[in-house]
Design a protein around this motif. Structure first.
Motif, PDB file in Angstrom:
ATOM      1  N   VAL B 210      -5.638  -9.646  -3.762  1.00 48.95           N
ATOM      2  CA  VAL B 210      -4.957 -10.028  -5.288  1.00 48.95           C
ATOM      3  C   VAL B 210      -6.001  -9.914  -6.408  1.00 48.95           C
ATOM      4  CG1 VAL B 210      -3.568 -12.042  -6.416  1.00 48.95           C
ATOM      5  CG2 VAL B 210      -3.531 -11.771  -3.761  1.00 48.95           C
ATOM      6  N   VAL B 211      -7.155 -10.174  -5.942  1.00 53.05           N
ATOM      7  CA  VAL B 211      -8.161 -10.085  -6.920  1.00 53.05           C
ATOM      8  C   VAL B 211      -8.213  -8.540  -7.504  1.00 53.05           C
ATOM      9  CG1 VAL B 211     -10.803 -10.251  -7.423  1.00 53.05           C
ATOM     10  CG2 VAL B 211      -9.739 -11.879  -6.061  1.00 53.05           C
ATOM     11  N   PHE B 212      -8.280  -7.706  -6.189  1.00 54.29           N
ATOM     12  CA  PHE B 212      -8.344  -6.341  -6.408  1.00 54.29           C
ATOM     13  C   PHE B 212      -7.196  -5.963  -7.302  1.00 54.29           C
ATOM     14  CE2 PHE B 212      -7.035  -1.757  -5.093  1.00 54.29           C
ATOM     15  CZ  PHE B 212      -8.355  -1.217  -5.238  1.00 54.29           C
ATOM     16  N   PHE B 213      -6.129  -6.382  -6.875  1.00 55.85           N
ATOM     17  CA  PHE B 213      -4.704  -5.768  -7.744  1.00 55.85           C
ATOM     18  C   PHE B 213      -4.992  -6.100  -9.490  1.00 55.85           C
ATOM     19  CE2 PHE B 213      -0.891  -7.189  -9.722  1.00 55.85           C
ATOM     20  CZ  PHE B 213      -0.078  -5.873  -9.361  1.00 55.85           C
ATOM     21  N   ASN B 214      -5.542  -7.426  -9.749  1.00 54.61           N
ATOM     22  CA  ASN B 214      -5.704  -7.764 -10.940  1.00 54.61           C
ATOM     23  C   ASN B 214      -6.633  -7.108 -11.615  1.00 54.61           C
ATOM     24  OD1 ASN B 214      -3.627  -9.651 -11.651  1.00 54.61           O
ATOM     25  ND2 ASN B 214      -4.982 -11.509 -10.570  1.00 54.61           N
ATOM     26  N   LEU B 215      -7.615  -6.707 -11.062  1.00 54.23           N
ATOM     27  CA  LEU B 215      -8.751  -6.111 -11.627  1.00 54.23           C
ATOM     28  C   LEU B 215      -8.484  -4.511 -11.996  1.00 54.23           C
ATOM     29  CD1 LEU B 215     -11.902  -6.579 -12.233  1.00 54.23           C
ATOM     30  CD2 LEU B 215     -12.124  -5.082  -9.999  1.00 54.23           C
ATOM     31  N   VAL B 216      -7.471  -3.884 -10.995  1.00 56.08           N
ATOM     32  CA  VAL B 216      -7.101  -2.504 -11.664  1.00 56.08           C
ATOM     33  C   VAL B 216      -6.191  -2.527 -12.687  1.00 56.08           C
ATOM     34  CG1 VAL B 216      -5.720  -0.603 -10.338  1.00 56.08           C
ATOM     35  CG2 VAL B 216      -7.394  -1.626  -9.079  1.00 56.08           C
ATOM     36  N   LEU B 217      -5.254  -3.434 -12.679  1.00 59.92           N
ATOM     37  CA  LEU B 217      -4.466  -3.517 -13.711  1.00 59.92           C
ATOM     38  C   LEU B 217      -4.930  -3.913 -14.787  1.00 59.92           C
ATOM     39  CD1 LEU B 217      -0.947  -5.203 -12.668  1.00 59.92           C
ATOM     40  CD2 LEU B 217      -1.618  -2.862 -12.812  1.00 59.92           C
ATOM     41  N   GLN B 218      -5.792  -4.937 -14.993  1.00 59.54           N
ATOM     42  CA  GLN B 218      -6.581  -5.372 -16.346  1.00 59.54           C
ATOM     43  C   GLN B 218      -7.261  -4.282 -16.807  1.00 59.54           C
ATOM     44  OE1 GLN B 218      -5.485  -8.054 -17.730  1.00 59.54           O
ATOM     45  NE2 GLN B 218      -4.408  -9.060 -16.314  1.00 59.54           N
ATOM     46  N   ILE B 219      -8.192  -3.632 -16.131  1.00 57.75           N
ATOM     47  CA  ILE B 219      -8.842  -2.559 -16.548  1.00 57.75           C
ATOM     48  C   ILE B 219      -7.990  -1.505 -17.114  1.00 57.75           C
ATOM     49  CG2 ILE B 219     -10.603  -0.634 -16.056  1.00 57.75           C
ATOM     50  CD1 ILE B 219     -11.814  -2.440 -14.053  1.00 57.75           C
ATOM     51  N   LEU B 280     -12.630   4.832  -8.688  1.00 52.20           N
ATOM     52  CA  LEU B 280     -13.864   3.881  -8.362  1.00 52.20           C
ATOM     53  C   LEU B 280     -13.562   2.573  -8.030  1.00 52.20           C
ATOM     54  CD1 LEU B 280     -16.707   5.236  -9.152  1.00 52.20           C
ATOM     55  CD2 LEU B 280     -16.865   3.679 -11.002  1.00 52.20           C
ATOM     56  N   ASN B 281     -12.688   1.899  -8.412  1.00 49.87           N
ATOM     57  CA  ASN B 281     -12.213   0.920  -7.931  1.00 49.87           C
ATOM     58  C   ASN B 281     -11.786   0.726  -6.507  1.00 49.87           C
ATOM     59  OD1 ASN B 281     -12.408  -1.561  -9.840  1.00 49.87           O
ATOM     60  ND2 ASN B 281     -10.905  -0.721 -11.057  1.00 49.87           N
ATOM     61  N   PHE B 282     -10.910   1.775  -6.290  1.00 48.63           N
ATOM     62  CA  PHE B 282     -10.480   2.130  -4.893  1.00 48.63           C
ATOM     63  C   PHE B 282     -11.527   2.502  -3.901  1.00 48.63           C
ATOM     64  CE2 PHE B 282      -6.097   2.220  -6.613  1.00 48.63           C
ATOM     65  CZ  PHE B 282      -5.483   1.477  -5.808  1.00 48.63           C
ATOM     66  N   VAL B 283     -12.538   3.151  -4.429  1.00 43.93           N
ATOM     67  CA  VAL B 283     -13.719   3.617  -3.465  1.00 43.93           C
ATOM     68  C   VAL B 283     -14.401   2.157  -3.193  1.00 43.93           C
ATOM     69  CG1 VAL B 283     -15.673   4.763  -3.157  1.00 43.93           C
ATOM     70  CG2 VAL B 283     -13.904   5.995  -4.101  1.00 43.93           C
ATOM     71  N   LEU B 284     -14.901   1.580  -4.514  1.00 41.15           N
ATOM     72  CA  LEU B 284     -15.603   0.339  -4.208  1.00 41.15           C
ATOM     73  C   LEU B 284     -14.990  -0.830  -3.456  1.00 41.15           C
ATOM     74  CD1 LEU B 284     -17.526  -0.030  -7.739  1.00 41.15           C
ATOM     75  CD2 LEU B 284     -18.421   0.859  -5.490  1.00 41.15           C
ATOM     76  N   GLY B 285     -13.460  -0.695  -3.600  1.00 44.50           N
ATOM     77  CA  GLY B 285     -12.805  -1.890  -3.323  1.00 44.50           C
ATOM     78  C   GLY B 285     -12.864  -2.029  -1.750  1.00 44.50           C
ATOM     79  N   ARG B 286     -13.081  -0.846  -1.067  1.00 45.27           N
ATOM     80  CA  ARG B 286     -13.171  -0.661   0.242  1.00 45.27           C
ATOM     81  C   ARG B 286     -14.590  -1.703   0.843  1.00 45.27           C
ATOM     82  NH1 ARG B 286     -12.230   5.652   1.545  1.00 45.27           N
ATOM     83  NH2 ARG B 286      -9.983   5.601   0.712  1.00 45.27           N
ATOM     84  N   THR B 287     -15.098  -1.846   0.002  1.00 42.85           N
ATOM     85  CA  THR B 287     -16.398  -2.566   0.524  1.00 42.85           C
ATOM     86  C   THR B 287     -16.202  -4.002   0.431  1.00 42.85           C
ATOM     87  OG1 THR B 287     -17.694  -2.744  -1.760  1.00 42.85           O
ATOM     88  CG2 THR B 287     -18.189  -0.803  -0.199  1.00 42.85           C
ATOM     89  N   TRP B 288     -15.255  -4.318  -0.595  1.00 44.91           N
ATOM     90  CA  TRP B 288     -15.319  -5.800  -0.597  1.00 44.91           C
ATOM     91  C   TRP B 288     -13.763  -6.422  -0.409  1.00 44.91           C
ATOM     92  CZ3 TRP B 288     -12.162  -7.616  -4.631  1.00 44.91           C
ATOM     93  CH2 TRP B 288     -11.909  -6.775  -5.666  1.00 44.91           C
TER      94      TRP B 288
END
Lengths: 272, 298
Positions: B210-219, B280-288
């Protein structure tokens, strides 16, 4: 004890956040000389004068702007509900050649910044003689261009049991009959969510209305409000706030009525 | 194949309006914009091919570089702050407090209204020299300043405006928190994890999608911010271009100077920037980002 503290903190937080809004309402009820003097909320000499003044001070009645916004919003709501549901039904239930590719394209357009189509759209609409009309705001909604709503409805339709479709098919319904008699009625919650968000977003949308509308009697609420100080001079803060409040009222009313649905819709968008 | 196509006809009929829109209002204009970006086009003339001229000009244009910087600062500061507030308040609200629905609604109100012209005008007053903020500061004996009229602070008033709207991601966080089973947290408690540890080790990883989803949308959203900067700076992006958002400069070039080709080039660079950040978000997202026991899905 901890609970009391949490409540106190949350209430204080909400108050600080909403203070500017409350202050604006209060300022709209004060004579101009009083506005800049005190940060408190209670007007000393409350008056509705700002509302009367603001309503007509741009030379065109504010009622015209409200009406223009209302016309565009209503059309957009109808367009989105109609065409997004048609599109969503096809993607969620029908099989066809190229389904995966087209669905991927549809999803990709959710993320697309509007600016990348803006310049060309403007020149196309200009060639159609649509500049300074409502068409550039309305027509896209009848072509299901807001993929966010399509996606929302696809998700919803997938939760409707397929057995209902099968039963209707046995009873002799075609694709249209299933859409019309089974899917559409059951889709109502998603349609309402779409209608509400379409309304609020279109009501607040400034950019599109700014570039396409110019004749004063065709302006919508956000564009008219933004030109308010230019038209009246910068001393009319009270009247400006009064009209600002007027433009926020429809959104707040919609929120109060459909609060649950709006918050659920927001939450749903984040979870698949 | 023919039979398949024939069976597809009803679906295509349903998709017709959307397809016309996709071709006529999205893909067509995208390609047309791409073409314009290689031309000199002022709306009234026929576009004149200039090759990469617009793109090379962009990166020698100090105002363009300024708009890039302003936008990057805005995104880099406002998005993390907004997310932090959203998460903190959501966690606070999620503890089974009474009146949750009321708080949630109240905190959401700024998100509902924040994008409007009315609020941008209100902001102009609040942070003005004679504004509400300085009145309040005056009570505490603090000397105010022209928050909007000084280049050093103007952008910050816009950042505050965005952070003020943390209610929307907060609602999404709340829904995410509700999906975390109580048993998991109770089990952690039994194992001796303190409140802080439970948040960092259990809640946050489970909430990470959910953090990831919000981050992508907000950016994506923050890169395209326009209305507040336009209204508060009177369409100019001032003082001293300190609030010259990317989209505001694009607007000035397209509809102020009618440099449509130049603006189209700006739009395409914006698309690339957003695509790179999302990728970049999706690539970095894999780590967290933690998708539970089904492994990493995407």
């Amino acid at each position: 004890m901890k609970r009391v503290l949490a409540h106190a903190g949350l209430t204080a937080g909400a108050l600080i956040m909403l203070y500017p809004l409350l202050w604006m309402i209060s300022a709209s009820l004060r004579p101009n000389t009083e506005i800049f003097q005190r940060p408190g909320l209670i007007p000393e000499h409350p008056t509705l004068g700002n509302y009367a003044l603001g309503w007509s001070s741009t030379g065109t009645s504010f009622g015209i702007y409200l009406m223009n916004s209302l016309i565009i919003c209503t059309a957009v709501v109808i367009g989105n509900v109609l065409t997004c549901s048609l599109t969503a039904y096809a993607f969620a239930r029908l099989t066809f050649v190229g389904r995966k590719t087209l669905f991927g394209l549809m999803l990709a357009t959710i993320m697309l910044p509007a600016h990348v189509t803006l310049i060309a759209q403007y020149s196309i609409f200009r060639n159609l003689n649509w500049i300074d009309t409502f068409w550039p705001m309305i027509v896209p909604s009848f072509l299901a261009t807001d993929a966010f709503f399509v996606f929302l409805m696809v998700q919803f339709i997938r939760s409707i049991p397929v057995e209902l479709d099968d039963a209707a098919r046995i009873d002799g319904c075609g694709a249209w009959g299933i859409y019309r008699r089974i899917i559409l009625p059951l889709l109502t919650p998603a349609l309402v969510t779409t209608a509400i968000f379409s309304f609020i977003w279109t009501w607040n949308n400034f950019f599109g209305q700014l570039i396409y509308l110019s004749t004063r009697t065709r302006l919508t609420v956000p564009v008219a409000l933004r030109g308010f100080l230019d038209a009246t001079g910068s001393s009319e803060w009270g009247a400006l706030f009064a009209m600002s409040v007027v433009t926020l009222v429809p959104v707040v009313v919609v929120f109060v009525i459909f609060q649950r649905r709006i918050l659920a819709g927001m939450a749903h968008s984040g979870l698949k | 194949m023919i039979a398949n196509l024939r069976r597809s006809v009803p679906a295509y009929l349903f998709l017709l309006p959307w397809f016309i829109g996709l071709v006529g209002l999205t893909i067509g204009p995208m390609l047309l914009s791409l073409y314009y970006s290689f031309t000199d086009y002022a709306l009234l003339n026929t576009p004149e091919w200039t090759g990469l001229q617009n793109y090379t000009n962009l990166f020698q244009d100090p105002r363009y570089l300024q708009s890039l910087e302003v936008t990057f600062v805005y995104v880099a500061v406002s998005v993390p702050l907004e997310m932090a507030f959203a998460l903190a308040v959501a966690v606070l609200l999620n503890r089974g407090l009474k009146g949750l629905a009321v708080y949630r609604a109240l905190y959401y109100v700024p998100s509902l209204l924040g994008g409007s012209v009315a609020i941008a005008l209100l902001w102009q007053q609040i942070f003005g020299t004679d504004g509400l903020l300085n009145d309040v500061l005056g009570i505490f004996g603090i000397e105010g300043r022209g928050w909007i009229s000084e280049p050093g602070t103007a952008l910050w008033t816009l950042i505050v405006l965005r952070v003020w709207q943390f209610g929307a991601p907060m609602v999404i966080f709340l829904a995410g928190l509700r999906q975390i089973p109580d048993e998991v947290l109770e089990a952690a408690e039994v194992d001796g994890a303190g409140r802080w540890q439970r948040f960092w080790r259990v809640t946050l990883p489970l909430l990470s999608p959910v953090v990831f989803f919000n981050l992508v949308l907000q950016i994506i959203g923050a890169f395209q911010a326009f209305t507040p900067a336009f209204v508060i700076s009177g369409g100019k992006g001032g003082p001293s271009d300190s609030t010259l958002f990317y989209t505001l400069y694009l607007y000035q070039q397209a509809f102020g100077n009618f440099r449509m080709g130049y603006a189209a080039a700006m739009a395409w660079v914006l698309l690339l920037i957003i695509a790179v950040f999302t990728g970049l978000n999706f690539v970095l997202g894999r780590t967290w980002v933690f998708y539970g026991d089904e492994g990493v899905r995407r």
